[in-house]
Design an enzyme around this catalytic site. Structure first.
Site, PDB file in Angstrom:
ATOM      1  N   ASP A  93       0.861  -1.186   0.000  1.00 37.92           N
ATOM      2  CA  ASP A  93       0.000   0.000   0.000  1.00 37.92           C
ATOM      3  C   ASP A  93       0.897   1.236   0.000  1.00 37.92           C
ATOM      4  OD1 ASP A  93       0.904   0.357   2.590  1.00 37.92           O
ATOM      5  OD2 ASP A  93      -0.984  -0.226   3.534  1.00 37.92           O
ATOM      6  N   GLY A  95       0.822   3.824   2.140  1.00 38.23           N
ATOM      7  CA  GLY A  95       1.027   4.440   3.446  1.00 38.23           C
ATOM      8  C   GLY A  95       0.054   5.566   3.741  1.00 38.23           C
ATOM      9  N   GLY A  96      -0.690   5.986   2.730  1.00 41.95           N
ATOM     10  CA  GLY A  96      -1.590   7.131   2.903  1.00 41.95           C
ATOM     11  C   GLY A  96      -2.673   6.906   3.951  1.00 41.95           C
ATOM     12  N   ASP A 147      -2.409   8.262  -2.075  1.00 44.18           N
ATOM     13  CA  ASP A 147      -3.683   8.987  -2.117  1.00 44.18           C
ATOM     14  C   ASP A 147      -4.116   9.395  -0.724  1.00 44.18           C
ATOM     15  OD1 ASP A 147      -4.402   6.531  -1.028  1.00 44.18           O
ATOM     16  OD2 ASP A 147      -6.336   6.501  -2.025  1.00 44.18           O
ATOM     17  N   GLN A 194     -11.251   7.506  -5.772  1.00 39.11           N
ATOM     18  CA  GLN A 194     -11.891   8.048  -4.563  1.00 39.11           C
ATOM     19  C   GLN A 194     -13.222   8.681  -4.970  1.00 39.11           C
ATOM     20  OE1 GLN A 194     -11.042   7.594  -1.432  1.00 39.11           O
ATOM     21  NE2 GLN A 194      -8.982   6.758  -1.624  1.00 39.11           N
ATOM     22  N   ASP A 271      -7.960  -7.310   0.210  1.00 34.99           N
ATOM     23  CA  ASP A 271      -7.055  -7.534   1.329  1.00 34.99           C
ATOM     24  C   ASP A 271      -7.813  -7.159   2.593  1.00 34.99           C
ATOM     25  OD1 ASP A 271      -5.839  -4.967   2.931  1.00 34.99           O
ATOM     26  OD2 ASP A 271      -6.574  -4.420   0.945  1.00 34.99           O
ATOM     27  N   CYS A 309     -14.371 -27.853   6.567  1.00 36.60           N
ATOM     28  CA  CYS A 309     -13.088 -27.263   6.170  1.00 36.60           C
ATOM     29  C   CYS A 309     -12.035 -28.345   5.965  1.00 36.60           C
ATOM     30  CB  CYS A 309     -12.627 -26.279   7.245  1.00 36.60           C
ATOM     31  SG  CYS A 309     -11.039 -25.502   6.889  1.00 36.60           S
ATOM     32  N   CYS A 311      -8.743 -27.820   6.016  1.00 35.98           N
ATOM     33  CA  CYS A 311      -7.428 -27.323   6.429  1.00 35.98           C
ATOM     34  C   CYS A 311      -6.764 -28.251   7.452  1.00 35.98           C
ATOM     35  CB  CYS A 311      -7.546 -25.901   6.975  1.00 35.98           C
ATOM     36  SG  CYS A 311      -7.835 -25.748   8.741  1.00 35.98           S
ATOM     37  N   CYS A 314      -8.334 -28.108  11.054  1.00 28.76           N
ATOM     38  CA  CYS A 314      -9.592 -28.828  11.228  1.00 28.76           C
ATOM     39  C   CYS A 314      -9.387 -30.346  11.133  1.00 28.76           C
ATOM     40  CB  CYS A 314     -10.623 -28.341  10.211  1.00 28.76           C
ATOM     41  SG  CYS A 314     -11.172 -26.649  10.571  1.00 28.76           S
ATOM     42  N   HIS A 340      -6.334 -21.599  10.175  1.00 21.92           N
ATOM     43  CA  HIS A 340      -7.684 -21.987   9.743  1.00 21.92           C
ATOM     44  C   HIS A 340      -8.377 -20.832   9.014  1.00 21.92           C
ATOM     45  CE1 HIS A 340     -11.860 -23.092   9.543  1.00 21.92           C
ATOM     46  NE2 HIS A 340     -12.116 -21.935  10.125  1.00 21.92           N
TER      47      HIS A 340
END
Ligand code: ZN
Length: 379
Positions: A93, A95-96, A147, A194, A271, A309, A311, A314, A340
């Site tokens: 990113d 940092g804004g 931004d 934006q 994200d 699940c 994973c 689990c 998980h």
């Protein structure tokens, strides 16, 4: 000759798309979820285990890394990938957002943002040029334009002023990126739309970004407290204002049901700190909604966290054991809960990609919502 950046759409279903971004460090299947590696680590997870959940790309935070260990130091150490042991793509990113939300004594001007570190009070400046330089020093694969994330609830004039400044900063970010030599030849640059919740402002922002030209386009300024209904209302028009042949990234989103709704509206990348942060706090995501593993009702529950699940957590341990670990403050509790949750998010993205590919997204989404909501009402 390897490609710098290509985006191929393999199938569409309504406004949703599935495909792949190809970069020198690897392929990113879309829709994609990027685990957040704030301080050069996806907290409580080794990189190989992050990869094993299905992640093709992770996110690094410019603000945190510039303060500690420092961008120049990271460059001397060979960059972020080698430092943390993740050899696949990293998006950083700008940092804004963090500088305005975490630091003190911030002073916003046309030049950028002057601020005091939340760690030691030291004074710093983030501008489009410095943000791009830091992202280059880190060795970022996908660089975000610098931004100003417009605050939720400001009036239209303020939202317009803020958006217009971000568009001037987007041009400066483009110029700084293009001057980056070897890095510009292998990395990608995304612009950030934006304009708050306003359709006209969002359109002006999209037009300004398209005029500059970017490899991908983020929808910024959402998930800042406006609520899911307002966010979806904005996503009913915002992604369609951005180029259809470029990836669209919804920053900082979100809950599993947010992601499903945003994919239906044409978003390709996400994200969020939720699976990692809330995992450390005892919240586990399941197909029937989130559950709080600390709850006394799990003390003798021998089921896996999510019986559906696949994973390793689990497969190996019960809700009762995780309940015990988390209540005892054991480090393994944070590790297993995070693993998980990240696996759950990546399985959701794989399910979404498959549903779009087979033209059954509406059915999948309706089924997901009916199950996901039921348990949440019980909790
Ligand atoms: Zn699991």
């Amino acid at each position: 000759m390897t490609t710098r950046f290509t985006f191929e759409i393999h199938a569409t279903d309504g406004a949703a798309r599935t495909g792949a971004i190809t970069m020198q460090r690897g392929e990113i299947r879309t829709p994609a979820f990027m685990p957040v590696g704030t301080a050069a680590t996806v907290k409580a997870m080794k990189p190989a285990d992050v990869r094993a959940t299905g992640a093709d790309i992770i996110l690094g935070n410019t603000y945190h890394l510039m303060l500690r260990p420092g961008a120049e130091r990271l460059a001397r150490l060979g960059g972020l990938h080698g430092f943390m042991g993740w050899d696949r793509p990293i998006l950083t990113d700008s940092g804004g957002y963090q500088v305005m939300s975490l630091s003190a004594l911030t002073k916003l001007s046309e030049e950028g943002v002057a601020f005091a570190s939340h760690l030691d009070g030291s004074r710093h400046m983030l501008s489009p040029e410095r943000s791009i330089e830091i992202q280059r020093l880190l060795g970022s694969d996908i660089v975000m334009a610098f931004d100003e994330c417009t605050k939720n609830g400001v009036d239209r004039d303020e939202a317009a002023r803020s958006m217009e400044r971000s568009m001037r900063w987007a041009k400066r970010s483009r110029d700084a990126f293009d001057a980056g030599g070897e890095h510009a030849g292998r990395a990608a640059l995304f612009g950030i739309q934006q304009g708050a919740l306003d359709e006209d402002l969002r359109l002006h922002s999209a037009e300004a970004l398209i005029e500059i030209g970017f490899d991908g386009y983020a929808v910024g300024g959402l998930a800042v407290g406006e609520g899911q209904e307002a966010m979806f209302a904005t996503l009913d028009f915002a992604p369609g204002q951005l180029p259809a042949d470029k990836p669209r990234y919804l920053m900082g989103v979100g809950k599993p049901d947010d992601i499903v709704g945003a994919v239906e509206r044409g978003i390709d990348m996400f994200d969020c700190v939720l699976p990692t942060r809330s995992g450390r706090n005892g919240q586990a995501f399941t197909r029937n909604g989130p559950l709080n593993i600390r709850n006394a009702k799990f003390a003798e529950d021998q089921q896996p966290v999510d019986p559906a699940c696949a994973c390793p957590v689990c497969a190996g341990w019960s809700r009762a054991y995780l309940h015990h670990l988390v209540r005892s403050g054991e480090i393994l509790g944070a590790m297993l809960m995070t693993e998980h949750n990240l696996f759950f998010y990546q399985a959701l993205m794989a399910d979404l990609r498959a549903a779009i590919g087979e033209g059954r997204l509406a059915t999948f989404a309706a089924n997901f919502r009916s199950h996901y909501a039921t348990q949440r009402q019980q909790a």
